[in-house]
Design a protein around this motif. Structure first.
Motif, PDB file in Angstrom:
ATOM      1  N   HIS A 226      -8.361 -69.743  97.167  1.00  0.00           N
ATOM      2  CA  HIS A 226      -8.200 -68.285  97.094  1.00  0.00           C
ATOM      3  C   HIS A 226      -8.206 -67.753  98.529  1.00  0.00           C
ATOM      4  CE1 HIS A 226      -8.289 -64.443  94.901  1.00  0.00           C
ATOM      5  NE2 HIS A 226      -8.988 -64.004  95.928  1.00  0.00           N
ATOM      6  N   SER A 227      -7.023 -67.590  99.085  1.00  0.00           N
ATOM      7  CA  SER A 227      -6.902 -67.260 100.507  1.00  0.00           C
ATOM      8  C   SER A 227      -7.472 -65.898 100.869  1.00  0.00           C
ATOM      9  CB  SER A 227      -5.432 -67.337 100.938  1.00  0.00           C
ATOM     10  OG  SER A 227      -4.647 -66.434 100.162  1.00  0.00           O
ATOM     11  N   ASP A 228      -7.476 -64.961  99.911  1.00  0.00           N
ATOM     12  CA  ASP A 228      -8.017 -63.631 100.187  1.00  0.00           C
ATOM     13  C   ASP A 228      -9.531 -63.659 100.000  1.00  0.00           C
ATOM     14  OD1 ASP A 228      -8.452 -60.964 100.635  1.00  0.00           O
ATOM     15  OD2 ASP A 228      -7.425 -60.252  98.831  1.00  0.00           O
ATOM     16  N   SER A 229     -10.209 -64.264 100.977  1.00  0.00           N
ATOM     17  CA  SER A 229     -11.659 -64.444 100.894  1.00  0.00           C
ATOM     18  C   SER A 229     -12.329 -64.005 102.192  1.00  0.00           C
ATOM     19  CB  SER A 229     -12.016 -65.913 100.616  1.00  0.00           C
ATOM     20  OG  SER A 229     -11.508 -66.346  99.383  1.00  0.00           O
ATOM     21  N   ARG A 230     -13.565 -63.547 102.068  1.00  0.00           N
ATOM     22  CA  ARG A 230     -14.378 -63.194 103.222  1.00  0.00           C
ATOM     23  C   ARG A 230     -15.638 -64.054 103.181  1.00  0.00           C
ATOM     24  NH1 ARG A 230     -14.587 -56.640 103.483  1.00  0.00           N
ATOM     25  NH2 ARG A 230     -15.708 -57.136 105.411  1.00  0.00           N
ATOM     26  N   VAL A 231     -16.012 -64.593 104.332  1.00  0.00           N
ATOM     27  CA  VAL A 231     -17.136 -65.527 104.410  1.00  0.00           C
ATOM     28  C   VAL A 231     -18.285 -64.901 105.187  1.00  0.00           C
ATOM     29  CG1 VAL A 231     -17.873 -67.817 105.173  1.00  0.00           C
ATOM     30  CG2 VAL A 231     -15.544 -67.482 104.305  1.00  0.00           C
ATOM     31  N   PHE A 232     -19.449 -64.867 104.551  1.00  0.00           N
ATOM     32  CA  PHE A 232     -20.670 -64.335 105.150  1.00  0.00           C
ATOM     33  C   PHE A 232     -21.659 -65.492 105.258  1.00  0.00           C
ATOM     34  CE2 PHE A 232     -18.469 -61.009 102.974  1.00  0.00           C
ATOM     35  CZ  PHE A 232     -18.649 -59.863 103.733  1.00  0.00           C
ATOM     36  N   VAL A 233     -21.938 -65.918 106.472  1.00  0.00           N
ATOM     37  CA  VAL A 233     -22.717 -67.141 106.673  1.00  0.00           C
ATOM     38  C   VAL A 233     -24.139 -66.820 107.124  1.00  0.00           C
ATOM     39  CG1 VAL A 233     -22.842 -69.352 107.872  1.00  0.00           C
ATOM     40  CG2 VAL A 233     -20.611 -68.369 107.297  1.00  0.00           C
ATOM     41  N   VAL A 234     -25.100 -67.408 106.429  1.00  0.00           N
ATOM     42  CA  VAL A 234     -26.497 -67.383 106.845  1.00  0.00           C
ATOM     43  C   VAL A 234     -26.822 -68.761 107.403  1.00  0.00           C
ATOM     44  CG1 VAL A 234     -28.897 -67.212 106.076  1.00  0.00           C
ATOM     45  CG2 VAL A 234     -27.176 -65.656 105.139  1.00  0.00           C
ATOM     46  N   GLY A 235     -27.356 -68.813 108.628  1.00  0.00           N
ATOM     47  CA  GLY A 235     -27.708 -70.091 109.237  1.00  0.00           C
ATOM     48  C   GLY A 235     -26.775 -70.486 110.367  1.00  0.00           C
ATOM     49  N   ASP A 236     -27.364 -70.927 111.479  1.00  0.00           N
ATOM     50  CA  ASP A 236     -26.581 -71.287 112.661  1.00  0.00           C
ATOM     51  C   ASP A 236     -25.686 -72.493 112.423  1.00  0.00           C
ATOM     52  OD1 ASP A 236     -27.721 -69.225 114.084  1.00  0.00           O
ATOM     53  OD2 ASP A 236     -29.320 -70.469 114.934  1.00  0.00           O
ATOM     54  N   ASN A 237     -26.144 -73.431 111.617  1.00  0.00           N
ATOM     55  CA  ASN A 237     -25.364 -74.644 111.387  1.00  0.00           C
ATOM     56  C   ASN A 237     -24.010 -74.322 110.769  1.00  0.00           C
ATOM     57  OD1 ASN A 237     -24.528 -77.303 110.275  1.00  0.00           O
ATOM     58  ND2 ASN A 237     -26.565 -77.923 110.970  1.00  0.00           N
ATOM     59  N   GLY A 238     -24.019 -73.459 109.764  1.00  0.00           N
ATOM     60  CA  GLY A 238     -22.771 -73.076 109.125  1.00  0.00           C
ATOM     61  C   GLY A 238     -21.873 -72.281 110.041  1.00  0.00           C
ATOM     62  N   ARG A 239     -22.468 -71.357 110.798  1.00  0.00           N
ATOM     63  CA  ARG A 239     -21.659 -70.541 111.719  1.00  0.00           C
ATOM     64  C   ARG A 239     -20.982 -71.415 112.774  1.00  0.00           C
ATOM     65  NH1 ARG A 239     -25.500 -66.507 110.906  1.00  0.00           N
ATOM     66  NH2 ARG A 239     -26.847 -67.327 112.529  1.00  0.00           N
ATOM     67  N   GLN A 240     -21.726 -72.382 113.317  1.00  0.00           N
ATOM     68  CA  GLN A 240     -21.149 -73.255 114.336  1.00  0.00           C
ATOM     69  C   GLN A 240     -19.995 -74.077 113.771  1.00  0.00           C
ATOM     70  OE1 GLN A 240     -24.381 -75.576 115.940  1.00  0.00           O
ATOM     71  NE2 GLN A 240     -25.450 -73.777 116.756  1.00  0.00           N
ATOM     72  N   PHE A 241     -20.157 -74.566 112.540  1.00  0.00           N
ATOM     73  CA  PHE A 241     -19.086 -75.363 111.941  1.00  0.00           C
ATOM     74  C   PHE A 241     -17.843 -74.517 111.713  1.00  0.00           C
ATOM     75  CE2 PHE A 241     -16.555 -76.832 108.427  1.00  0.00           C
ATOM     76  CZ  PHE A 241     -16.422 -78.181 108.660  1.00  0.00           C
ATOM     77  N   PHE A 242     -18.006 -73.371 111.067  1.00  0.00           N
ATOM     78  CA  PHE A 242     -16.837 -72.549 110.750  1.00  0.00           C
ATOM     79  C   PHE A 242     -16.155 -72.044 112.024  1.00  0.00           C
ATOM     80  CE2 PHE A 242     -19.154 -71.837 106.611  1.00  0.00           C
ATOM     81  CZ  PHE A 242     -18.237 -72.532 105.835  1.00  0.00           C
ATOM     82  N   ALA A 243     -16.938 -71.692 113.044  1.00  0.00           N
ATOM     83  CA  ALA A 243     -16.363 -71.224 114.303  1.00  0.00           C
ATOM     84  C   ALA A 243     -15.561 -72.330 114.978  1.00  0.00           C
ATOM     85  CB  ALA A 243     -17.459 -70.726 115.230  1.00  0.00           C
ATOM     86  N   SER A 244     -16.093 -73.553 114.977  1.00  0.00           N
ATOM     87  CA  SER A 244     -15.417 -74.671 115.649  1.00  0.00           C
ATOM     88  C   SER A 244     -14.175 -75.138 114.892  1.00  0.00           C
ATOM     89  CB  SER A 244     -16.382 -75.850 115.818  1.00  0.00           C
ATOM     90  OG  SER A 244     -16.770 -76.361 114.559  1.00  0.00           O
ATOM     91  N   HIS A 245     -14.075 -74.779 113.618  1.00  0.00           N
ATOM     92  CA  HIS A 245     -12.916 -75.184 112.816  1.00  0.00           C
ATOM     93  C   HIS A 245     -11.979 -74.013 112.526  1.00  0.00           C
ATOM     94  CE1 HIS A 245     -15.495 -78.686 112.212  1.00  0.00           C
ATOM     95  NE2 HIS A 245     -14.434 -79.335 111.775  1.00  0.00           N
ATOM     96  N   GLY A 246     -12.191 -72.900 113.218  1.00  0.00           N
ATOM     97  CA  GLY A 246     -11.280 -71.767 113.109  1.00  0.00           C
ATOM     98  C   GLY A 246     -11.306 -71.054 111.769  1.00  0.00           C
ATOM     99  N   VAL A 247     -12.426 -71.130 111.068  1.00  0.00           N
ATOM    100  CA  VAL A 247     -12.544 -70.435 109.783  1.00  0.00           C
ATOM    101  C   VAL A 247     -13.098 -69.032 110.038  1.00  0.00           C
ATOM    102  CG1 VAL A 247     -13.619 -70.434 107.500  1.00  0.00           C
ATOM    103  CG2 VAL A 247     -12.951 -72.607 108.579  1.00  0.00           C
ATOM    104  N   PRO A 248     -12.360 -67.988 109.689  1.00  0.00           N
ATOM    105  CA  PRO A 248     -12.826 -66.616 109.956  1.00  0.00           C
ATOM    106  C   PRO A 248     -14.134 -66.311 109.219  1.00  0.00           C
ATOM    107  CG  PRO A 248     -10.497 -66.649 109.360  1.00  0.00           C
ATOM    108  CD  PRO A 248     -11.036 -68.007 109.046  1.00  0.00           C
ATOM    109  N   MET A 249     -15.042 -65.650 109.934  1.00  0.00           N
ATOM    110  CA  MET A 249     -16.318 -65.215 109.366  1.00  0.00           C
ATOM    111  C   MET A 249     -16.517 -63.745 109.683  1.00  0.00           C
ATOM    112  SD  MET A 249     -18.844 -68.298 110.567  1.00  0.00           S
ATOM    113  CE  MET A 249     -18.228 -68.181 112.259  1.00  0.00           C
ATOM    114  N   GLU A 250     -17.430 -63.130 108.969  1.00  0.00           N
ATOM    115  CA  GLU A 250     -17.800 -61.752 109.281  1.00  0.00           C
ATOM    116  C   GLU A 250     -18.645 -61.760 110.553  1.00  0.00           C
ATOM    117  OE1 GLU A 250     -16.676 -59.110 107.549  1.00  0.00           O
ATOM    118  OE2 GLU A 250     -15.515 -60.569 106.401  1.00  0.00           O
ATOM    119  N   LYS A 251     -18.103 -61.191 111.622  1.00  0.00           N
ATOM    120  CA  LYS A 251     -18.757 -61.279 112.937  1.00  0.00           C
ATOM    121  C   LYS A 251     -20.046 -60.469 113.024  1.00  0.00           C
ATOM    122  CE  LYS A 251     -14.447 -62.221 115.405  1.00  0.00           C
ATOM    123  NZ  LYS A 251     -13.507 -61.779 116.450  1.00  0.00           N
TER     124      LYS A 251
END
Length: 198
Positions: A79-104
């Motif tokens: 489902h491409s129309d998705s927004r990701v809200f990440v709790v925890g540094d581990n998840g944020r680091q992974f998604f950031a390093s793999h170019g996955v958009p997150m709520e900044k």
């Protein structure tokens, strides 16, 4: 033993959360029956989905984080129309390093969760849902079953779906004041808060 105390408290919190959830879902079913509304089913693929992804800040770098991350990646791929809200540094680091958009502007750590922080997260997500910015809200997290085995869970928080608590008897004919809708509107934030803070 502090670990046993923590596990006991976790079980009590989970029971409380399930109890509130049962009340919410049965009230939702009650309203739907009274008003003969069509509930939004999970097969409805329209709208923007939001995923509250709970990972660790450090350590537990194996299955605890990776299973949650992979579950999230699979869902946003379908489902491409998705927004990701990440709790925890581990998840944020992974998604950031793999170019996955997150709520900044969503910067919360997983360490030492507090009720105040859970209220802030709940308020932000409820506001997005109430304003129609998201159509469905899911939480992706790791649970320790029997205090030992880890398993990934994806729970739909909004809109409420009756399938999560199947088998419960319908509420008897009760008069809600001022209305069932307004009573439910007060309970739902507490239900979501209890899930996030568990």
């Amino acid at each position: 033993d502090s670990t046993q105390c923590d596990q006991h408290q976790c079980r009590n919190n989970r029971k409380h959360c399930i109890y509130i959830g049962i009340i919410c879902h049965r009230m939702n079913d009650h309203i739907a029956r009274e008003q003969k509304q069509q509930r939004q089913s999970d097969s409805d693929q329209s709208g923007t989905y939001a995923y509250l992804v709970v990972t660790a800040d450090r350590g537990l770098a194996g299955a605890y984080n990776q299973n949650v991350i992979q579950e999230t990646l699979g869902r946003i791929k379908s489902h491409s129309d998705s927004r990701v809200f990440v709790v925890g540094d581990n998840g944020r680091q992974f998604f950031a390093s793999h170019g996955v958009p997150m709520e900044k502007n969503f910067q919360y750590t997983a360490q030492s969760p507090t009720l105040r922080r859970a209220r802030e997260i709940t308020a932000k997500l409820l506001d997005l849902f109430d304003r129609g910015k998201i159509s469905k809200l899911y939480m992706v997290y790791t649970d320790f079953e029997n205090g030992m085995e880890m398993s990934v869970h994806t729970t739909r928080l909004l809109p409420l779906e009756s399938g999560e608590f199947e088998g419960g008897a319908p509420l008897p004919h009760i008069r809600f004041e001022p209305s069932a809708e307004e009573v439910l509107a007060k309970i739902v934030p507490a239900y979501i808060l209890s899930l996030i803070h568990i």
